[in-house]
Design a protein around this motif. Structure first.
Motif, short mmCIF file in Angstrom:
data_model
loop_
_atom_site.label_atom_id
_atom_site.label_comp_id
_atom_site.label_asym_id
_atom_site.label_seq_id
_atom_site.Cartn_x
_atom_site.Cartn_y
_atom_site.Cartn_z
N TYR A 171 31.11 48.52 37.07
CA TYR A 171 31.79 47.34 36.52
C TYR A 171 33.30 47.58 36.42
N ALA A 172 33.69 48.78 36.02
CA ALA A 172 35.12 49.10 35.91
C ALA A 172 35.80 49.01 37.26
N SER A 173 35.11 49.47 38.30
CA SER A 173 35.67 49.38 39.65
C SER A 173 35.84 47.93 40.08
N ARG A 174 34.87 47.09 39.75
CA ARG A 174 34.98 45.66 40.09
C ARG A 174 36.11 45.00 39.31
N ALA A 175 36.26 45.38 38.05
CA ALA A 175 37.36 44.84 37.25
C ALA A 175 38.70 45.22 37.85
N ASP A 176 38.81 46.45 38.32
CA ASP A 176 40.04 46.91 38.95
C ASP A 176 40.34 46.09 40.20
N GLU A 177 39.34 45.88 41.03
CA GLU A 177 39.53 45.12 42.26
C GLU A 177 39.94 43.68 41.97
N SER A 178 39.24 43.04 41.04
CA SER A 178 39.54 41.64 40.74
C SER A 178 40.91 41.48 40.09
N ALA A 179 41.29 42.40 39.21
CA ALA A 179 42.59 42.32 38.55
C ALA A 179 43.72 42.51 39.57
N LEU A 180 43.57 43.47 40.47
CA LEU A 180 44.60 43.69 41.49
C LEU A 180 44.67 42.51 42.46
N ALA A 181 43.52 41.92 42.77
CA ALA A 181 43.52 40.74 43.63
C ALA A 181 44.26 39.58 42.96
N LEU A 185 44.19 33.06 38.74
CA LEU A 185 43.67 33.01 37.37
C LEU A 185 42.16 33.21 37.34
N ARG A 186 41.46 32.66 38.33
CA ARG A 186 40.01 32.86 38.37
C ARG A 186 39.66 34.30 38.73
N SER A 187 40.45 34.93 39.56
CA SER A 187 40.23 36.36 39.83
C SER A 187 40.46 37.19 38.58
N LEU A 188 41.47 36.80 37.81
CA LEU A 188 41.74 37.50 36.56
C LEU A 188 40.59 37.29 35.57
N ALA A 189 40.04 36.07 35.54
CA ALA A 189 38.88 35.80 34.68
C ALA A 189 37.70 36.67 35.08
N GLU A 190 37.48 36.83 36.37
CA GLU A 190 36.40 37.68 36.84
C GLU A 190 36.63 39.13 36.44
N ALA A 191 37.89 39.57 36.49
CA ALA A 191 38.22 40.93 36.05
C ALA A 191 37.90 41.11 34.58
N VAL A 192 38.17 40.09 33.78
CA VAL A 192 37.86 40.17 32.34
C VAL A 192 36.36 40.30 32.13
N ARG A 193 35.57 39.52 32.86
CA ARG A 193 34.11 39.61 32.71
C ARG A 193 33.60 41.00 33.09
N GLU A 194 34.12 41.53 34.20
CA GLU A 194 33.67 42.85 34.64
C GLU A 194 34.10 43.93 33.66
#
Length: 383
Positions: A308-318, A280-289
């Motif tokens: 930022y979009a690349s970071r969002a992709d990484e965090s959401a997949l994680a 859930l915290r990784s998903l929260a980070e994806a939302v911020r990015e």
């Protein structure tokens, strides 16, 4: 103590609302001056009134409202002139007939509430306060035109330098609040705190207001660009955000379902896997990015937006990968629902950031989740 608290609240409202107050005051005064000093109108009531009515509408609706106010005044003046000449001013039958005919005329032409009310008020004002004097000069219609034009000009001046700035701020606030909501759900589940989980569910139910604010921000930015001579370089950026709002709405709904399942899970006696909070915290980070990516795109910072979009992709997949590892550890239905909503939120979030990458987003998310055949599908989509 209550008086002190009330004064602080009032002071806070003034600090945040002084700009609209100043804008409305200056616009109404300028409209009055133009009608009296420049055109020499004897009683330009409708000039400042129209300016205030138009500026009282939310940004994104002011052009339409200005047209509606002008049309409403014109219809009201026309009906009042005809009825007063036929029945005389000031009588009860005159008032009744003017209001009835004005409202019927407005409804017949499909007028909205603002136009209907403006038409009736204009006609009533002419009957009761300032009866027509038989002149053919359309002073009141021109006054309404002046007021509407001044209001639109005031809106243009406020947004002239940075027409997309209010929308950028709205994007950041929306995504930050959604990210904070996900982090709050993670904290509540880590502590197995049912009360905190309920609080987060209440916050999730209120996120629709944020999405509505985002939609209004897009409308307001579109209006500002229509009034801006340098609008062309901004239109493409606005369209990209407009396409993303629908996906963000879906993501907010997914998080609301997730929060509801979190309340149920916090009530159970089974332990909550710590990996769930990590996901859930990784998903929260994806939302911020993702929010930072959209804000950077609106500001014309293409390289930063891609980063930022690349970071969002990484965090959401994680987040999806971490949540997917919990599938075989428990049979608790709320946990399975949360895992499913993590996947759905990640999909909608990444679709919002990359609207042209729909199929590849779905394939990458399912591969991260570990679904059979997802990797093969992903490679096929990414060729």
């Amino acid at each position: 103590m209550r008086r002190l608290t009330g004064l602080r609240v009032a002071g806070g409202r003034l600090r945040h609302g002084w700009r609209p107050v100043l804008e409305a005051t200056v616009a109404a005064t300028v409209a009055w001056l133009l009608a009296t000093r420049l055109l020499g109108h004897p009683q330009p009531f409708f000039a400042p009134a129209a300016a205030l009515i138009v500026l009282g509408q939310a940004r994104g609706q002011r052009i339409r409202r200005a047209v509606e106010v002008i049309l409403g005044v014109a219809a009201g003046v026309l009906v009042a002139d005809l009825v007063v000449q036929a029945l005389g001013p000031g009588s009860t039958w005159t008032v009744f007939t003017v209001i009835l005919l004005t409202v019927l005329l407005a409804v017949a032409f499909g007028a909205t509430g603002v136009t209907l009310v403006q038409a009736a008020v204009s006609a009533l004002y002419l009957v009761v306060v300032a009866p027509p004097d038989g002149t053919l000069v359309p002073f009141r219609f021109v006054d309404a035109l002046i007021g509407g034009a001044v209001a639109l000009a005031a809106s243009l001046l406020v947004d002239a330098r940075h027409p997309l700035a209010p929308l950028v701020a709205e994007v950041r606030h929306t995504f930050d609040e959604l990210a904070g909501l996900l982090a709050g759900i993670a904290d509540a589940l880590d502590r197995r705190d049912e009360s905190a989980a309920m609080d987060e569910l209440t916050r999730a139910r209120g996120m629709d207001v944020r999405v509505d604010g985002l939609r209004d921000g897009v409308l307001a930015a579109g209006e500002a660009l229509r009034l801006n001579v340098r609008r062309r370089r901004h239109i493409g950026r606005l369209r990209s955000v407009d396409e993303s709002v629908r996906q963000i709405d879906y993501a907010v709904r997914n998080v609301r379902v997730l929060a509801r399942a979190g309340v149920t899970l916090s009530r159970l006696h089974t332990p909550v896997p710590p990996e769930l909070g990590v996901a859930l915290r990784s998903l929260a980070e994806a939302v911020r990015e993702a929010g930072a990516a959209l804000a950077a795109d609106l500001n014309g910072q293409d390289e930063a937006a891609d980063r930022y979009a690349s970071r969002a992709d990484e965090s959401a997949l994680a987040a999806v990968h971490t949540a997917g590892q919990l599938f075989g550890s428990t049979q608790a239905l709320p946990l399975a629902m949360i895992i499913g909503q993590v996947r759905a939120t990640a999909i909608d979030l990444l679709r919002g950031v990359n609207p042209d990458d729909d199929a590849a987003v779905l394939a990458r998310v399912d591969e991260a989740l570990g679904l059979p055949g997802a990797g093969r599908d992903a490679r096929r989509f990414l060729r």
